[in-house]
Design a protein around this motif. Structure first.
Motif, PDB file in Angstrom:
ATOM      1  N   LEU A  42       6.601  16.160  32.286  1.00 27.53           N
ATOM      2  CA  LEU A  42       7.056  17.211  31.387  1.00 27.53           C
ATOM      3  C   LEU A  42       7.669  16.540  30.155  1.00 27.53           C
ATOM      4  CD1 LEU A  42       8.848  19.636  33.892  1.00 27.53           C
ATOM      5  CD2 LEU A  42       6.543  19.858  32.925  1.00 27.53           C
ATOM      6  N   ILE A  43       7.160  16.900  28.991  1.00 26.71           N
ATOM      7  CA  ILE A  43       7.791  16.452  27.753  1.00 26.71           C
ATOM      8  C   ILE A  43       8.369  17.706  27.116  1.00 26.71           C
ATOM      9  CG2 ILE A  43       7.464  15.341  25.509  1.00 26.71           C
ATOM     10  CD1 ILE A  43       5.178  13.747  26.725  1.00 26.71           C
ATOM     11  N   ASP A  44       9.670  17.776  27.052  1.00 24.31           N
ATOM     12  CA  ASP A  44      10.356  19.007  26.625  1.00 24.31           C
ATOM     13  C   ASP A  44       9.768  20.219  27.344  1.00 24.31           C
ATOM     14  OD1 ASP A  44      12.010  17.535  24.969  1.00 24.31           O
ATOM     15  OD2 ASP A  44      10.674  17.733  23.238  1.00 24.31           O
ATOM     16  N   GLY A  45       9.550  20.075  28.620  1.00 25.60           N
ATOM     17  CA  GLY A  45       9.117  21.200  29.443  1.00 25.60           C
ATOM     18  C   GLY A  45       7.621  21.453  29.453  1.00 25.60           C
ATOM     19  N   VAL A  46       6.865  20.718  28.640  1.00 27.83           N
ATOM     20  CA  VAL A  46       5.423  20.946  28.574  1.00 27.83           C
ATOM     21  C   VAL A  46       4.698  19.856  29.373  1.00 27.83           C
ATOM     22  CG1 VAL A  46       3.423  21.101  27.032  1.00 27.83           C
ATOM     23  CG2 VAL A  46       5.649  21.999  26.300  1.00 27.83           C
ATOM     24  N   SER A  47       3.789  20.268  30.243  1.00 34.40           N
ATOM     25  CA  SER A  47       3.037  19.287  31.035  1.00 34.40           C
ATOM     26  C   SER A  47       2.111  18.497  30.112  1.00 34.40           C
ATOM     27  CB  SER A  47       2.232  20.009  32.120  1.00 34.40           C
ATOM     28  OG  SER A  47       1.446  19.065  32.820  1.00 34.40           O
ATOM     29  N   SER A  48       2.313  17.175  30.091  1.00 31.48           N
ATOM     30  CA  SER A  48       1.590  16.350  29.114  1.00 31.48           C
ATOM     31  C   SER A  48       0.924  15.161  29.786  1.00 31.48           C
ATOM     32  CB  SER A  48       2.566  15.818  28.061  1.00 31.48           C
ATOM     33  OG  SER A  48       3.376  16.867  27.572  1.00 31.48           O
ATOM     34  N   ARG A  49      -0.187  14.715  29.180  1.00 28.90           N
ATOM     35  CA  ARG A  49      -0.931  13.575  29.714  1.00 28.90           C
ATOM     36  C   ARG A  49      -0.352  12.301  29.115  1.00 28.90           C
ATOM     37  NH1 ARG A  49      -1.260  17.253  32.142  1.00 28.90           N
ATOM     38  NH2 ARG A  49      -2.842  18.848  32.105  1.00 28.90           N
ATOM     39  N   THR A  50       0.388  11.568  29.911  1.00 35.88           N
ATOM     40  CA  THR A  50       1.149  10.452  29.351  1.00 35.88           C
ATOM     41  C   THR A  50       0.352   9.155  29.250  1.00 35.88           C
ATOM     42  OG1 THR A  50       2.009   9.828  31.515  1.00 35.88           O
ATOM     43  CG2 THR A  50       3.300  11.414  30.238  1.00 35.88           C
ATOM     44  N   CYS A  51      -0.866   9.145  29.789  1.00 38.29           N
ATOM     45  CA  CYS A  51      -1.678   7.929  29.662  1.00 38.29           C
ATOM     46  C   CYS A  51      -2.182   7.765  28.237  1.00 38.29           C
ATOM     47  CB  CYS A  51      -2.856   7.968  30.628  1.00 38.29           C
ATOM     48  SG  CYS A  51      -4.028   9.290  30.298  1.00 38.29           S
ATOM     49  N   ILE A  52      -2.115   8.857  27.451  1.00 35.68           N
ATOM     50  CA  ILE A  52      -2.559   8.759  26.065  1.00 35.68           C
ATOM     51  C   ILE A  52      -1.425   9.149  25.108  1.00 35.68           C
ATOM     52  CG2 ILE A  52      -5.057   9.031  26.427  1.00 35.68           C
ATOM     53  CD1 ILE A  52      -4.637  12.069  25.931  1.00 35.68           C
ATOM     54  N   MET A  53      -0.213   9.143  25.636  1.00 41.17           N
ATOM     55  CA  MET A  53       0.943   9.524  24.815  1.00 41.17           C
ATOM     56  C   MET A  53       1.717   8.258  24.441  1.00 41.17           C
ATOM     57  SD  MET A  53       2.890  11.939  23.555  1.00 41.17           S
ATOM     58  CE  MET A  53       2.277  13.443  24.319  1.00 41.17           C
ATOM     59  N   PRO A  54       1.648   7.843  23.155  1.00 41.31           N
ATOM     60  CA  PRO A  54       2.380   6.634  22.767  1.00 41.31           C
ATOM     61  C   PRO A  54       3.874   6.841  22.965  1.00 41.31           C
ATOM     62  CG  PRO A  54       1.042   7.491  20.943  1.00 41.31           C
ATOM     63  CD  PRO A  54       0.981   8.502  22.034  1.00 41.31           C
ATOM     64  N   VAL A  55       4.545   5.846  23.463  1.00 39.78           N
ATOM     65  CA  VAL A  55       5.963   6.006  23.779  1.00 39.78           C
ATOM     66  C   VAL A  55       6.770   6.363  22.529  1.00 39.78           C
ATOM     67  CG1 VAL A  55       6.444   3.512  23.656  1.00 39.78           C
ATOM     68  CG2 VAL A  55       7.933   4.991  25.011  1.00 39.78           C
ATOM     69  N   GLN A  56       6.326   5.883  21.361  1.00 42.61           N
ATOM     70  CA  GLN A  56       7.082   6.206  20.140  1.00 42.61           C
ATOM     71  C   GLN A  56       7.078   7.705  19.846  1.00 42.61           C
ATOM     72  OE1 GLN A  56       4.969   3.615  17.579  1.00 42.61           O
ATOM     73  NE2 GLN A  56       3.244   5.004  17.223  1.00 42.61           N
ATOM     74  N   ALA A  57       6.064   8.404  20.343  1.00 37.72           N
ATOM     75  CA  ALA A  57       5.979   9.840  20.087  1.00 37.72           C
ATOM     76  C   ALA A  57       6.987  10.629  20.913  1.00 37.72           C
ATOM     77  CB  ALA A  57       4.562  10.339  20.378  1.00 37.72           C
ATOM     78  N   VAL A  58       7.599  10.004  21.900  1.00 37.36           N
ATOM     79  CA  VAL A  58       8.565  10.754  22.713  1.00 37.36           C
ATOM     80  C   VAL A  58      10.000  10.315  22.425  1.00 37.36           C
ATOM     81  CG1 VAL A  58       6.879  11.144  24.536  1.00 37.36           C
ATOM     82  CG2 VAL A  58       8.486   9.243  24.763  1.00 37.36           C
ATOM     83  N   ALA A  59      10.185   9.552  21.370  1.00 44.19           N
ATOM     84  CA  ALA A  59      11.536   9.110  21.022  1.00 44.19           C
ATOM     85  C   ALA A  59      12.461  10.326  20.948  1.00 44.19           C
ATOM     86  CB  ALA A  59      11.510   8.378  19.686  1.00 44.19           C
ATOM     87  N   ASN A  60      13.582  10.211  21.614  1.00 47.96           N
ATOM     88  CA  ASN A  60      14.627  11.243  21.625  1.00 47.96           C
ATOM     89  C   ASN A  60      14.203  12.551  22.283  1.00 47.96           C
ATOM     90  OD1 ASN A  60      16.318   9.477  20.197  1.00 47.96           O
ATOM     91  ND2 ASN A  60      15.295  10.081  18.283  1.00 47.96           N
ATOM     92  N   ARG A  61      13.105  12.533  23.015  1.00 45.29           N
ATOM     93  CA  ARG A  61      12.695  13.779  23.680  1.00 45.29           C
ATOM     94  C   ARG A  61      13.055  13.704  25.164  1.00 45.29           C
ATOM     95  NH1 ARG A  61       6.742  14.915  21.350  1.00 45.29           N
ATOM     96  NH2 ARG A  61       7.027  16.934  22.379  1.00 45.29           N
TER      97      ARG A  61
END
Ligand code: FES
Ligand code: FES
Lengths: 753, 179
Positions: free
Chosen positions: B49-68
């Motif tokens: 869950l990224i801010d409550g949304v189910s997300s595919r983290t194998c293609i989610m760059p870590v920089q995109a989740v900064a402070n989330r």
């Protein structure tokens, strides 16, 4: 053996149990902590009777341990890959031990001969035989253990045995209760009785009733450990660049760029490719594209392309073989094919099924670590015994110096019978001098499988003047699996390398089941057995482009179920007979299969009106000693195939965990439906074309039908459930498509455009 | 250094910004409940869950989740204290091999946080990104409905674990924790 001799052996055995070598042995198995530890010599136990546990040559073996703290450990001899043995075998054990299955602590085990599958003599999980082959031996062992605990309690409490009862892991006597563990020490010094009577079905508390999976909590909280989850200090990750054409080897490589990539610790060449070892997986993977490798291509396979229409290539290769006069006879009954000359009508058709990848959700992986001459590997696989031997060979260490740590398997389906990833990981660890976890990408997994063999078959069905089947003849062309299974072990090219039992197992599969066969039985299984006919023949012609093939859920039945059931439908419809009625007419000698068909027809409302545009198709198939009928309700809109509902009736003998049987039927149906609607691996110039779930798709939730499963009540011994749900589904859907459109689809996957 | 909230705790990670979140969580922070299946956003095994949304983290760059806010399966519940959905999962005997199940539960959690009375169609839509090779779909559906019914009756909660202590499991890259 005389009574005196037996007594002597009892004493001897008791001493063996106590001596230190046994303790070491148990420690090697990862069993520590003392208490009562018992095993059963399942090995070689083909009959329902237990071999003499007091045989003086007995290597101690260990499946069950009861500690003084009353912890009851069951060392699970088969691999849990989703099929439910973790719960199923524990239920079987729990029944006779008289303990609730939920109270037993189940452990995945490493490699040891004592964990051999009784039917194969190898520590192999496959062939849907786990419950069937352990059903009696495990119960007998547990009954003996319960008895020895009662005897210990009788001795300690100074009461006659008949006043010592048990209840859910407790000794009950004189109105008081003690945990089994209170007597484990004493019991460990008594001789284990051999032939304690086991329970009657009517006395079962858990078998046939208990269904709660014992691995659900771990698997619902992310705490179940899979091979990929192994972690320890100093562990590096590896990615391997393999030859796009399977079987290719490294000619030369340039690692200058790859070596300077972030995190990269080593680049090493191994038997089938070049590996990058890095701190993290994403670093190892990122270095692969800049690694320049020249390959030595394998000759035969490099010339093969699925879409080639040239003679000797593509599908034509299979077709040429089928049309040739060449054939090995695999089965003959009555006059076989000769009976066709006297037939009133002959119905012929040719069928095709492509190569398929397993696509387990967890990609292949293995972790390997050397400590001096000691080698440890961590993996979830279907045969830890062969894994250990492969590891020893590739690691160049003695087999005794290899320790296998088994994890849960993120799917097996036959893929994890091969241990190529073990050979790779060990080779990389050895060459790099680092502890490594080799992780396959999904692309590696799709492109480097041991595929379900592509298969072509032609039926010639001879009918008498009443339209009934007089002779059933079939010829199959395609590769055999056995040479590839052998290949993995024979790869080592040393005579002593074949695992003990492998040779036995092969000869067993080839000969003891089907006397006199010269063909790999899995190549023709399911093509001819089910229906009555006065004459039968099954022929085989081997043709193999060289793409490695292996055991894919239900093996030969995965294609033969579709072929045979589509063919039967063709014949029935040609005779203008109802497909259910016509099948029943030809199942006189197969009453259990006939019964599932009758029940399914009733359940699904066969012949009754369906929603507009919906059609039924039926298929029956027996495999792994179980009997299954499936009826699919299908609609076709603009060439789009929709499967709405599947009714499934299974007769698998006594259902040990009914809910797991239902799950396994659903699982087989959905796995088979993926293959029926989408599954196809193709090859271009020897390389597999598909790579990931976009071009090798799996059924998703919104595409999966409602499934109703009915289990036939039965007192027969339990039989397979992991695979038998799969074979009928493609035929049932194909036959429904014919009902809907009048088009007979004779190739998989089923496509209307 | 990239910082985000993982299961309620702030973590700082020293990894290149384009590193997929999945590998940061699995290898740098050694939380193994989230799985790798395809690396292309196709299977859902890596769902968080990224801010409550189910997300595919194998293609989610870590920089995109900064402070989330990131929640993994470990942040939903644990064997001692499971969420309503996890309980329903166990009651319904959903898992087979189990490998896809963390991802299934994450997506189901996201669904039920928005809709505590989902129709079959709602479930299909929410869950179509999560593959299960073992074919647990019929039971996944049943378990979601069962949990939804429990939640409507006010029984249990969607998330019972709030706090994750990475120091307990820290790899060298974990550069400390702030609350
Ligand atoms: S691993 Fe991320 S979607 Fe498959
Ligand atoms: S339970 Fe095995 S992939 Fe879903």
């Amino acid at each position: 053996m005389s009574v005196t001799e037996q007594k002597e052996l009892l004493t001897k055995n008791k001493q063996t149990l106590e001596n230190s070598s046994r303790r070491n042995f148990l420690k090697n198995l990862g069993i520590v902590g003392g208490g009562l530890v018992v095993g059963i010599p399942l090995t070689g136990c083909a009959s329902v009777q237990l071999p003499n546990t007091m045989d003086s040559d007995l290597q101690p073996n260990a499946l069950l341990q009861i500690t003084a703290n009353n912890d009851i450990y069951f060392y699970l001899p088969r691999s849990e890959m989703g099929q439910g043995v973790y719960t199923g075998l524990t239920t079987v054990l729990a029944e006779e031990l008289d303990v609730h299955p939920g109270k037993i602590k189940v452990k995945n085990v490493g490699a040891h001969d004592e964990y051999a599958n009784p039917e194969y003599g190898l520590q192999l999980t496959g062939g849907s035989n786990s419950i069937r082959t352990h059903f009696i031996p495990l119960r007998q062992m547990a009954a003996n253990v319960r008895m020895v605990i009662r005897q210990a309690a009788a001795q300690e409490l100074q009461l006659p045995l008949d006043q010592i009862q048990t209840d859910d892991g407790m000794i009950v006597a004189n109105g008081k209760k003690w945990p089994y563990g209170a007597f484990s020490e004493v019991a460990a010094h008594l001789s284990l009785p051999e032939e304690t009577p086991i329970k009657k079905k009517s006395d079962f508390k858990y078998i046939g009733k208990h269904s709660k999976r014992l691995d659900s909590v771990a698997k619902s909280t992310g705490s179940a450990e899979f091979g990929l989850d192994v972690e320890f200090a100093g562990l590096h990750r590896a990615a391997l660049k393999r030859c796009p054409v399977l079987g290719g080897t490294v000619k030369s490589f340039d690692d200058s760029k790859a070596k300077s990539m972030p995190g990269v610790k080593a680049v090493v060449s191994i038997f089938n490719g070049v590996a990058v070892v890095a701190d993290h997986y994403y670093q190892a993977k990122a270095a692969l594209p800049v690694l320049d490798v020249q390959w030595e291509l394998p000759e035969t396979l490099s010339d093969f392309s699925s879409d080639s229409t040239e003679a000797g290539n593509g599908k034509q290769l299979f077709k040429d073989a089928l049309d040739s006069d060449e054939a090995d006879n695999a089965y003959q009954e009555g006059n076989g094919r000769e009976a066709l000359t006297t037939s009133d009508t002959v119905v012929s058709a040719e069928y095709w099924a492509p190569y398929l990848a397993h696509a387990t959700m967890e990609p292949m992986n293995c972790t390997a670590k050397f400590t001096g001459d000691q080698l440890e590997i961590w993996t979830g696989c279907q045969n830890p015994g062969v894994a250990a031997k492969l590891a020893a060979f590739y690691g160049d260490v003695a087999k005794e110096d290899v320790t296998v740590h088994s994890t849960f398997l993120g799917g097996g389906f036959g893929r994890r019978i091969a241990n190529d990833y073990v050979a790779e990981a060990v080779s990389i660890a050895k060459a790099s001098g680092l502890a490594v976890q080799l992780i396959w990408s999904r692309e590696d997994d799709t492109k480097h499988d041991y595929y379900r063999p592509a298969t072509m078959a032609e039926f010639q069905i001879g009918l008498d003047k009443n339209g009934n089947i007089d002779s059933w003849n079939v010829k199959r062309s395609g590769p055999n699996i056995l040479p590839y299974t052998m290949d993995e072990v024979a790869d080592a090219m040393m005579p002593g390398f074949l695992p003990d039992g492998m040779v036995d197992w092969i000869s067993k599969a080839g000969f003891s089941l089907f006397d006199g066969w010269t063909v790999d039985p899995t190549s023709v299984e399911g093509l001819f057995e089910d229906y009555d006919a006065n004459h039968k023949s099954a022929d085989h012609v081997t043709v193999d482009p060289g793409l490695p093939v292996g055991f894919w859920r239900s093996v030969g039945h995965s294609f033969s179920g579709f072929f045979k059931e589509s063919m039967m439908d063709e014949v029935a419809i040609l005779q203008q007979q109802d497909p259910v009625a016509y099948r029943l007419k030809h199942l006189k000698h197969n009453p259990r299969l006939a019964n599932t068909l009758k029940l399914a027809a009733e359940k699904a409302g066969w012949g009754k009106p369906l929603p507009k545009g919906h059609y039924h198709g039926v298929a029956v198939h027996s495999s792994f000693l179980s009997y299954v009928t499936e009826i699919a309700e299908v609609s076709v809109n603009n060439g789009q195939i929709n499967v709405h509902k599947v009714t499934c009736v299974v007769d698998c003998g006594l259902a040990v965990n009914p809910e797991i049987v239902i799950q396994q039927m659903e699982s087989g149906i959905l796995f088979g439906l993926t293959a029926a609607l989408y599954g196809e691996i193709t090859v271009k110039d020897g390389a597999v074309v598909q790579s990931n779930f976009h071009d090798y798709p799996m059924l998703r939730m919104h595409e999966s039908p409602d499934i109703e499963v009915v289990i036939v009540e039965s007192d027969e011994a339990p039989t397979g459930v992991g695979e038998p749900g799969l074979p009928p589904i493609a035929g049932a859907v194909g036959n429904a498509i014919f009902a809907a459109t009048g088009r007979r689809l004779r190739s998989l996957p089923l496509k209307l455009s | 250094m990239i910082s985000f909230k993982l299961n309620g705790q702030t973590v700082n990670v020293d990894a290149p910004g384009d590193t997929p979140l999945l590998w940061v969580v699995r290898e740098h922070l050694t939380l193994k409940g989230t799985k790798f299946g395809c690396g292309m956003g196709l299977c859902g095994a890596c769902s968080m869950l990224i801010d409550g949304v189910s997300s595919r983290t194998c293609i989610m760059p870590v920089q995109a989740v900064a402070n989330r806010n990131i929640t993994t399966i470990e942040g939903i519940g644990n064997p001692q204290m499971m969420s309503t959905l996890q309980n329903a999962w166990v009651e319904t005997d959903v898992p087979q091999c189990g490998y896809c199940q963390s991802g299934q539960i994450i997506s189901a959690t996201a669904l039920l946080s928005q809709n505590n009375n989902p129709s079959d169609n709602d479930i299909d839509i929410a869950m179509s990104g999560n593959l299960c090779r073992c074919g647990t779909y019929p039971n996944v559906k049943k378990a979601i409905k069962r949990a939804a019914a429990d939640l409507r009756k006010g029984k249990g909660r969607l998330q019972v674990v709030q706090v994750f202590d990475p120091t307990a499991n820290a790899s060298p890259e974990t550069q400390g924790v702030q609350s």
